[in-house]
Motif scaffolding. Structure first.
Motif, short mmCIF file in Angstrom:
data_model
loop_
_atom_site.label_atom_id
_atom_site.label_comp_id
_atom_site.label_asym_id
_atom_site.label_seq_id
_atom_site.Cartn_x
_atom_site.Cartn_y
_atom_site.Cartn_z
N PHE A 124 88.28 45.09 39.32
CA PHE A 124 88.81 44.03 38.35
C PHE A 124 90.11 44.29 37.74
O PHE A 124 90.98 43.46 37.57
N LEU A 125 90.37 45.67 37.79
CA LEU A 125 91.86 45.95 37.40
C LEU A 125 92.97 45.89 38.43
O LEU A 125 94.00 45.42 38.16
N LEU A 126 92.49 46.16 39.60
CA LEU A 126 93.43 45.70 40.70
C LEU A 126 93.68 44.25 40.92
O LEU A 126 94.80 43.58 41.14
N LEU A 145 97.95 34.98 31.73
CA LEU A 145 97.03 34.72 30.90
C LEU A 145 95.65 35.12 31.63
O LEU A 145 94.83 35.89 31.15
N VAL A 146 95.54 34.52 32.76
CA VAL A 146 94.32 34.97 33.73
C VAL A 146 94.57 36.61 33.96
O VAL A 146 93.34 37.06 33.91
N SER A 147 95.64 37.11 34.30
CA SER A 147 95.58 38.40 34.47
C SER A 147 94.99 39.32 33.31
O SER A 147 94.25 40.07 33.68
N PHE A 148 95.57 39.00 32.40
CA PHE A 148 95.09 39.72 31.06
C PHE A 148 93.80 39.70 30.69
O PHE A 148 92.89 40.10 30.11
N ALA A 149 93.08 38.28 31.06
CA ALA A 149 91.88 37.95 30.79
C ALA A 149 90.91 38.79 31.57
O ALA A 149 89.86 39.32 31.31
N ALA A 154 87.16 43.44 32.45
CA ALA A 154 86.88 44.74 32.61
C ALA A 154 86.53 45.53 31.51
O ALA A 154 85.96 46.77 31.55
N PHE A 155 87.10 45.13 30.41
CA PHE A 155 86.59 45.86 29.08
C PHE A 155 85.01 45.82 28.83
O PHE A 155 84.44 46.58 28.38
N ASN A 156 84.69 44.60 29.20
CA ASN A 156 83.15 44.47 29.28
C ASN A 156 82.40 45.26 30.55
O ASN A 156 81.31 44.85 30.83
N ILE A 157 83.08 45.98 31.12
CA ILE A 157 82.46 46.68 32.22
C ILE A 157 82.52 48.22 31.47
O ILE A 157 81.44 48.75 31.92
N ALA A 162 89.25 50.44 30.35
CA ALA A 162 89.97 49.35 31.10
C ALA A 162 91.54 49.03 30.69
O ALA A 162 92.18 48.72 31.26
N TYR A 163 91.60 49.42 29.34
CA TYR A 163 92.93 49.54 28.53
C TYR A 163 94.02 50.32 29.07
O TYR A 163 95.21 50.33 28.94
N MET A 164 93.71 51.38 29.93
CA MET A 164 94.41 52.39 30.53
C MET A 164 95.58 51.76 31.37
O MET A 164 96.91 52.41 31.49
N VAL A 165 95.34 50.45 31.88
CA VAL A 165 96.44 50.07 32.76
C VAL A 165 97.22 49.07 31.87
O VAL A 165 98.35 48.67 32.46
N LEU A 166 96.88 48.81 30.65
CA LEU A 166 97.95 47.87 29.82
C LEU A 166 99.15 48.39 29.72
O LEU A 166 100.08 47.51 29.79
N PRO A 167 99.59 49.49 29.52
CA PRO A 167 101.04 49.94 29.38
C PRO A 167 101.74 49.35 30.62
O PRO A 167 102.89 49.08 30.61
N ALA A 168 101.27 49.92 31.59
CA ALA A 168 101.68 49.48 33.15
C ALA A 168 101.86 47.76 33.06
O ALA A 168 103.00 47.50 33.86
N MET A 169 101.09 47.35 32.97
CA MET A 169 101.03 45.67 33.01
C MET A 169 102.14 45.18 31.92
O MET A 169 103.06 44.51 32.47
N TYR A 170 101.99 45.58 30.90
CA TYR A 170 103.13 45.21 29.87
C TYR A 170 104.64 45.42 30.19
O TYR A 170 105.56 44.61 30.26
#
Length: 653
Positions: A124-126, A145-149, A154-157, A162-170
């Motif tokens: 789901f992160l990929l 929006l879909v991407s971050f959703a 993934a948070f509910n996994i 799951a938030y470890m990839v957020l810095p890279a995404m932002y």
């Protein structure tokens, strides 16, 4: 590699398999991720990954292979997404190499063959990253929006992991978006809102209901999903897990690890539970086999026998390794010492770090290869933006509490960056001005391959000294021949990379060959067994008014019995045995009502008020009555064997 022999998978992780059994019995259990059929307590994770597993079980029945089928498919899907994400920017060759490196990363194979959540999480992160790429290239705000959703899903996994990839995404969205900064800022805010809404949808839905209507939230301290997310699965993972008694698990990534005792099970074996037989070859990991046996027919197909009807067996990994645990580690929480060198340490290196030096050189080489002299240093092109994205995936350098198999999170960026090292080194100079850069790229490639060969040789020396020499010598020969015969450069480079795939490829194949599906893939601890005579005794002495087969303190003791019988077993302490899921007053009422008649106390039980009451007023059952020869018998949970005693509870006490 991911799917072969999964019909010999046993019950995989008993803790989650018990939840799958329970969740398949009612919508109530399905929604809350109930650990037991009676809906007394939940597992310590959200339900999304388990939902896929339950769906497979409802379609195909409860078998060893059906409970891991969704993980196998998500593991394969992750390899495909790596290819899809790399090809548009770096071409099919880089994409194929990256997908191949991802495929043979040992921890990816091990995780994709279990019913742990990690293979689902990575998929789901990929998928979120792939959607974000498309959003940037097509300038579609709604796709952001879909991407971050999807990260919210993934948070509910696995919650905050799951938030470890957020810095890279932002970072990627801000440097790669070709829209004006106001538009980017607006989309970022909206995407963050989408992330928050999807992330919190299930936790708030559960926490907003009356606590009396849902199971106790396992491993939380306040019977709250949000407390679980930001406590046990949040800050406690970062700074060091504390149990209900205030201690820490042995093997955690701190200098003090292993020095503080708790009532929580820590796994009873060293060196990953792998035994060293005569001749120095470890048998490997004990096969998790709760309720399972070899279930094959001609052609190696599933036999169709249900999990609950199969006897328990034990099976190890292929032998032939010298020295110790092929999958490394001193216990299920051993993750080395926190710091920048953690991935090179014994606990983690053979799971994830085979191509780590090549990836580090690749990160530099790919960025340098894409550098455009006509632009300012802060003006990045598409290739550099993708390099920043993959380099931004977070590393497990600081966190103190996690299992070694969590490092599957690092497999995608390491695979891609290692592939970029190879293809960047093949870049030819198009002008005299580019000649210097081309030479540096080749230097980086040679250093990456050479360093990786040396590191791999060091990793395998304890097992196969001859293989260490093969890797070193053949890789060196390939590099020399690349220099001497430039016309055959790609041929010798292919051979050199092939030599570097020998060791990780073998490590990746071991769970496939042995049909393994481990509860904790990187350790080697066996999973739980059941005492069939105990089950028979309890069924004879319980009656129709009894809700629970028995009560016990931790989920690892209870799980094999839930899987085997499909009946409810009350776990008053949750996964660690330290939760306060029920008060003594409420427990006494259940005993008075005849809903609980027996309590199973293991040696790692906390001596809380409820357990003291059981010991004081309960009647100890002779072990000979249910298969033993003394007042105590061996009770084995998923964490290892412990002495346990059965007590009969009286409604009059």
């Amino acid at each position: 590699m991911y799917g072969w022999n999964i019909w010999e998978a046993g019950s995989a992780n008993d803790f989650y398999t018990a939840a799958i059994v329970s969740m398949s019995k009612s919508w109530h259990n399905f929604w809350y991720a109930s650990f037991d059929p009676a809906g007394f307590i939940t597992v310590d994770k959200p339900p999304v990954a388990l939902w896929f597993m339950v769906i497979c079980v409802k379609i195909f029945g409860l078998h060893g292979w059906s409970i891991v089928l969704s993980s196998v498919l998500f593991g394969i899907g992750s390899v495909y997404l790596i290819y899809k994400m790399v090809k548009p920017t770096f071409g099919p060759l880089t994409a194929r190499i990256a997908a191949f490196f991802m495929t043979i990363t040992p921890i990816v194979v091990a995780d994709s063959r279990t019913n742990n959540m990690d293979a689902t999480l990575v998929f789901f992160l990929l998928l979120a990253g792939w959607v974000l790429q498309r959003a940037v290239r097509k300038r579609r705000g709604w796709l952001v929006l879909v991407s971050f959703a999807l990260v919210g899903v993934a948070f509910n996994i696995k919650m905050l992991q799951a938030y470890m990839v957020l810095p890279a995404m932002y970072l990627y969205y801000w440097v790669a978006s070709r829209q004006n900064w106001k538009r980017v800022l607006t989309q970022t805010v909206l995407a963050t809102l989408a992330l928050a809404v999807v992330s919190l949808s299930w936790p708030l839905a559960v926490d907003s209901t009356s606590k009396s209507t849902h199971p106790y939230i396992g491993s939380s301290s306040t019977n709250s999903v949000l407390n679980l997310a930001f406590g046990y699965n949040g800050t406690q993972r970062l700074f060091g897990q504390t149990t209900g008694t205030g201690g820490t698990f042995s093997g955690m990534g701190t200098k003090a690890s292993g020095k503080t005792k708790t009532g929580a099970p820590t796994g009873g074996t060293k060196q990953g539970g792998m035994k060293k037989p005569a001749g120095g070859a470890p048998t490997g990991q004990a096969k998790p086999t709760s309720g399972m046996k070899k279930g094959t027919t001609n052609g190696g197909k599933p036999s169709g026998k249900s999990l609950s009807s199969m006897p328990r067996t034990t099976k190890g990994r292929p032998t032939g390794m010298k020295g110790g645990a092929g999958q490394g580690g001193n216990g299920i929480f051993n993750v080395g010492t926190a710091g920048v060198t953690r991935l090179f340490q014994t606990a983690l290196r053979r799971q994830i770090s085979w191509f780590l030096p090549l990836a580090l050189f690749g990160m530099v080489a790919a960025y340098l290869a894409a550098y455009d002299r006509k632009k300012k240093w802060w003006q990045t092109n598409r290739k550099q933006q993708d390099v920043l994205y993959w380099a931004g995936w977070a590393f497990f350098s600081v966190a103190n509490f996690f299992h070694p198999y969590y490092t599957i999170m690092l497999a995608p960026p390491l695979a891609v960056l290692a592939a970029l090292a190879i293809t960047s080194g093949l870049k030819k100079a198009t002008s005299k001005r580019d000649d210097k850069r081309a030479r540096w790229l080749r230097y980086l490639l040679f250093m990456g391959l050479g360093t990786t060969a040396c590191l791999q040789s060091y990793y395998v020396w304890a097992y196969y000294p001859w293989l260490s020499l093969v890797i070193l010598i053949l890789t060196a020969v390939a590099l020399v021949m690349m220099t001497l015969i430039p016309a055959k450069e790609r041929l010798f480079l292919t051979l050199g990379v092939g030599f570097l795939c020998l060791a990780p490829g073998f490590w990746a194949l071991t769970p496939t060959i042995s049909g393994e599906s481990a509860a904790v893939p990187t350790t080697g601890l066996g999973t739980g067994t059941v005492n069939t005579q105990l089950i028979k005794y309890l069924k004879q002495h319980n009656d129709k008014s009894t809700t629970y087969l028995f009560a016990t303190t931790d989920s690892n003791t209870a799980a094999p019995y839930i899987i085997k019988t499909g009946q409810a077993v009350m776990t008053i302490g949750g996964y660690n045995g330290t939760d306060n899921a029920i008060s003594l007053k409420k427990f006494k009422q259940l005993v008075k009502d005849g809903k609980v008649k027996y309590f199973y106390i293991s040696s790692h039980t906390n001596n809380n008020a409820l357990v003291k009451w059981v010991k004081k007023y309960g009647t100890k059952v002779s072990a000979s009555a249910y298969g033993g020869t003394s007042s105590q018998t061996k009770g084995v949970g998923a964490m290892g064997s412990t002495n346990a005693t059965l007590y009969r509870l009286s409604a009059s006490k």
